[in-house]
Design a protein around this motif. Sequence first.
Motif, PDB file in Angstrom:
ATOM      1  N   GLY A  51      15.712 -12.287  -2.333  1.00  0.00           N
ATOM      2  CA  GLY A  51      16.809 -11.760  -1.930  1.00  0.00           C
ATOM      3  C   GLY A  51      16.565 -10.095  -1.300  1.00  0.00           C
ATOM      4  N   ARG A  52      15.601  -9.743  -1.854  1.00  0.00           N
ATOM      5  CA  ARG A  52      15.195  -8.002  -1.477  1.00  0.00           C
ATOM      6  C   ARG A  52      14.555  -8.298  -0.001  1.00  0.00           C
ATOM      7  NH1 ARG A  52      13.569  -4.086  -6.263  1.00  0.00           N
ATOM      8  NH2 ARG A  52      15.179  -4.942  -7.802  1.00  0.00           N
ATOM      9  N   MET A  53      13.628  -9.343   0.091  1.00  0.00           N
ATOM     10  CA  MET A  53      13.079  -9.654   1.366  1.00  0.00           C
ATOM     11  C   MET A  53      14.215 -10.048   2.362  1.00  0.00           C
ATOM     12  SD  MET A  53       9.687 -11.898   0.395  1.00  0.00           S
ATOM     13  CE  MET A  53       8.371 -11.454  -0.663  1.00  0.00           C
ATOM     14  N   GLN A  54      15.134 -10.675   2.139  1.00  0.00           N
ATOM     15  CA  GLN A  54      16.047 -10.950   3.069  1.00  0.00           C
ATOM     16  C   GLN A  54      16.802  -9.510   3.487  1.00  0.00           C
ATOM     17  OE1 GLN A  54      16.948 -14.021   4.241  1.00  0.00           O
ATOM     18  NE2 GLN A  54      15.480 -15.308   3.156  1.00  0.00           N
ATOM     19  N   THR A  55      17.196  -8.750   2.477  1.00  0.00           N
ATOM     20  CA  THR A  55      17.887  -7.657   2.745  1.00  0.00           C
ATOM     21  C   THR A  55      17.013  -6.694   3.800  1.00  0.00           C
ATOM     22  OG1 THR A  55      19.141  -7.771   0.688  1.00  0.00           O
ATOM     23  CG2 THR A  55      18.763  -5.662   1.785  1.00  0.00           C
ATOM     24  N   PHE A  56      15.813  -6.568   3.137  1.00  0.00           N
ATOM     25  CA  PHE A  56      14.758  -5.708   3.961  1.00  0.00           C
ATOM     26  C   PHE A  56      14.557  -6.199   5.448  1.00  0.00           C
ATOM     27  CE2 PHE A  56      10.634  -4.421   5.524  1.00  0.00           C
ATOM     28  CZ  PHE A  56      10.257  -3.162   4.849  1.00  0.00           C
ATOM     29  N   ALA A  57      14.443  -7.622   5.602  1.00  0.00           N
ATOM     30  CA  ALA A  57      14.550  -8.222   6.998  1.00  0.00           C
ATOM     31  C   ALA A  57      15.760  -8.110   7.839  1.00  0.00           C
ATOM     32  CB  ALA A  57      14.001  -9.595   6.770  1.00  0.00           C
ATOM     33  N   GLN A  58      16.688  -8.098   7.416  1.00  0.00           N
ATOM     34  CA  GLN A  58      17.834  -7.782   7.906  1.00  0.00           C
ATOM     35  C   GLN A  58      18.079  -6.419   8.459  1.00  0.00           C
ATOM     36  OE1 GLN A  58      20.197 -10.232   8.813  1.00  0.00           O
ATOM     37  NE2 GLN A  58      21.552  -8.699   9.994  1.00  0.00           N
ATOM     38  N   ASN A  59      17.725  -5.562   7.515  1.00  0.00           N
ATOM     39  CA  ASN A  59      17.688  -3.993   8.201  1.00  0.00           C
ATOM     40  C   ASN A  59      16.747  -3.930   9.058  1.00  0.00           C
ATOM     41  OD1 ASN A  59      19.799  -3.505   6.061  1.00  0.00           O
ATOM     42  ND2 ASN A  59      18.489  -2.684   4.678  1.00  0.00           N
ATOM     43  N   ALA A  60      15.644  -4.471   9.008  1.00  0.00           N
ATOM     44  CA  ALA A  60      14.484  -4.292  10.170  1.00  0.00           C
ATOM     45  C   ALA A  60      14.920  -4.788  11.291  1.00  0.00           C
ATOM     46  CB  ALA A  60      13.243  -4.882   9.518  1.00  0.00           C
ATOM     47  N   ILE A 120       0.804  -1.176   0.062  1.00  0.00           N
ATOM     48  CA  ILE A 120      -0.026   0.032  -0.078  1.00  0.00           C
ATOM     49  C   ILE A 120       0.849   1.248  -0.087  1.00  0.00           C
ATOM     50  CG2 ILE A 120      -1.619  -1.095   0.938  1.00  0.00           C
ATOM     51  CD1 ILE A 120      -1.199   0.218   3.639  1.00  0.00           C
ATOM     52  N   GLY A 121       2.088   1.178   0.220  1.00  0.00           N
ATOM     53  CA  GLY A 121       2.965   2.347   0.302  1.00  0.00           C
ATOM     54  C   GLY A 121       3.115   3.073   1.600  1.00  0.00           C
ATOM     55  N   ASN A 122       3.091   2.361   2.575  1.00  0.00           N
ATOM     56  CA  ASN A 122       3.203   2.924   3.844  1.00  0.00           C
ATOM     57  C   ASN A 122       4.564   2.930   4.493  1.00  0.00           C
ATOM     58  OD1 ASN A 122       2.494   4.068   6.535  1.00  0.00           O
ATOM     59  ND2 ASN A 122       1.766   2.000   7.336  1.00  0.00           N
ATOM     60  N   ALA A 123       5.177   3.869   4.555  1.00  0.00           N
ATOM     61  CA  ALA A 123       6.524   3.888   4.977  1.00  0.00           C
ATOM     62  C   ALA A 123       6.668   4.671   6.439  1.00  0.00           C
ATOM     63  CB  ALA A 123       7.491   4.947   4.023  1.00  0.00           C
ATOM     64  N   ASP A 124       5.666   4.387   7.153  1.00  0.00           N
ATOM     65  CA  ASP A 124       5.380   5.448   8.355  1.00  0.00           C
ATOM     66  C   ASP A 124       5.505   4.096   9.560  1.00  0.00           C
ATOM     67  OD1 ASP A 124       5.416   7.275  10.028  1.00  0.00           O
ATOM     68  OD2 ASP A 124       3.277   7.270  10.307  1.00  0.00           O
ATOM     69  N   ARG A 125       6.192   3.029   9.118  1.00  0.00           N
ATOM     70  CA  ARG A 125       6.507   1.956  10.292  1.00  0.00           C
ATOM     71  C   ARG A 125       8.084   1.468   9.989  1.00  0.00           C
ATOM     72  NH1 ARG A 125       1.695  -0.350  11.954  1.00  0.00           N
ATOM     73  NH2 ARG A 125       0.928  -0.542   9.805  1.00  0.00           N
ATOM     74  N   PHE A 126       7.986   0.939   8.737  1.00  0.00           N
ATOM     75  CA  PHE A 126       9.536   0.678   8.160  1.00  0.00           C
ATOM     76  C   PHE A 126       9.549   1.417   6.976  1.00  0.00           C
ATOM     77  CE2 PHE A 126       8.582  -3.237  10.611  1.00  0.00           C
ATOM     78  CZ  PHE A 126       9.578  -3.265  11.428  1.00  0.00           C
ATOM     79  N   ASP A 127      10.773   2.046   6.738  1.00  0.00           N
ATOM     80  CA  ASP A 127      10.824   2.639   5.525  1.00  0.00           C
ATOM     81  C   ASP A 127      11.381   1.582   4.263  1.00  0.00           C
ATOM     82  OD1 ASP A 127      13.643   1.837   5.249  1.00  0.00           O
ATOM     83  OD2 ASP A 127      14.419   3.768   6.070  1.00  0.00           O
ATOM     84  N   PRO A 128      11.395   2.076   2.980  1.00  0.00           N
ATOM     85  CA  PRO A 128      11.577   1.168   1.912  1.00  0.00           C
ATOM     86  C   PRO A 128      12.838   0.192   2.146  1.00  0.00           C
ATOM     87  CG  PRO A 128      10.794   3.221   0.858  1.00  0.00           C
ATOM     88  CD  PRO A 128      10.935   3.374   2.458  1.00  0.00           C
TER      89      PRO A 128
END
Length: 314
Positions: A237-246, A153-161
């Motif tokens: 792969g992008r999910m893994q990177t996103f998750a690691q950053n989170a 939905i494009g909500n970056a007010d919890r985690f950013d992109p």
Amino acid sequence: MNNFPTISIANVKQIFNLAKNHPVFRLTPHTGSEFVIKADRRGGMGSAAPGIAKFDATLMTKISNNTDIELLTKTEVLQLQGCFSVVQPIAERMSFQKNALSPDNFWYKMPLLKVTTMESMFDNEEGKMLRKVFKLEKNLVKLGKIAAVDTFIGNADRFDPNGNLSNLGNIFFAKKRGLRGKTFTPIGLDFWNGFSEDMNLTLGQSRWDTMQQTHPKDFYETQSRFIKWLLTLNDNGRMQTFAQNAVESLNGELERNHVDSINTQKTKYKILMARGMEEGAGAIKKYLKDIIAQKGMGGIPAGALYRMRILKWV
């Protein structure tokens, strides 16, 4: 499905402020159960905002219970404006009246839940509980599912992109006391950010065309950023990177608040959150494809269909 009482001056016993800086209130009716009413700004979404918010909430219900909303009717908003005298604390009455009268706001009902936020837990010296919360496998999977809906939905007010924590106040937990003490389960509340260009689920090609003509530089930057972020849902792969950053971002907040951190070198944490993102994306895809199967392409907002095409879901 929630069955909220209809708002009328005659049926409102009390309206109690629940948030310091946001128009969020507990409404106690004379008949029926208590519930929450909240106002959000229409922002760049204008008159489409209420419908978009309702659609976003419906998507969130596919992976997080008790996040559905019911929009107030025009009649209910008018009735709400006449409830000034039952607002508590008294000091909040002027602010309530201003929000109730503002044409820039839209209102909706939500279930009354026992919830807290990551920010509040630190403020209330419950931060040590967060280490246990984030070490539970099911909670990281749930956070991943919530992040998947936010991405769509494009909500970056919890985690950013990129997956970095952007707002501690939007990491919500449902609280429950059990035989072994309190439990805190992530819940996908607060999914509206009407001032974000990426947020518009009615986003059709015409909006992109207008932006391209009037602000070409902003158009290419916004579109590129939006698509890159969205495509996370199609790429493990992008999910893994996103998750690691989170996970590292959440861990950083623990450390800043003098709470023992979790070991982010263990890959299981990012794997769990990435798994949640994958499952969340799958739940969204199934729900939207089921609607299309029943109602055709016109059964979902143009922006949702636009996203599905980018993701090659249709």
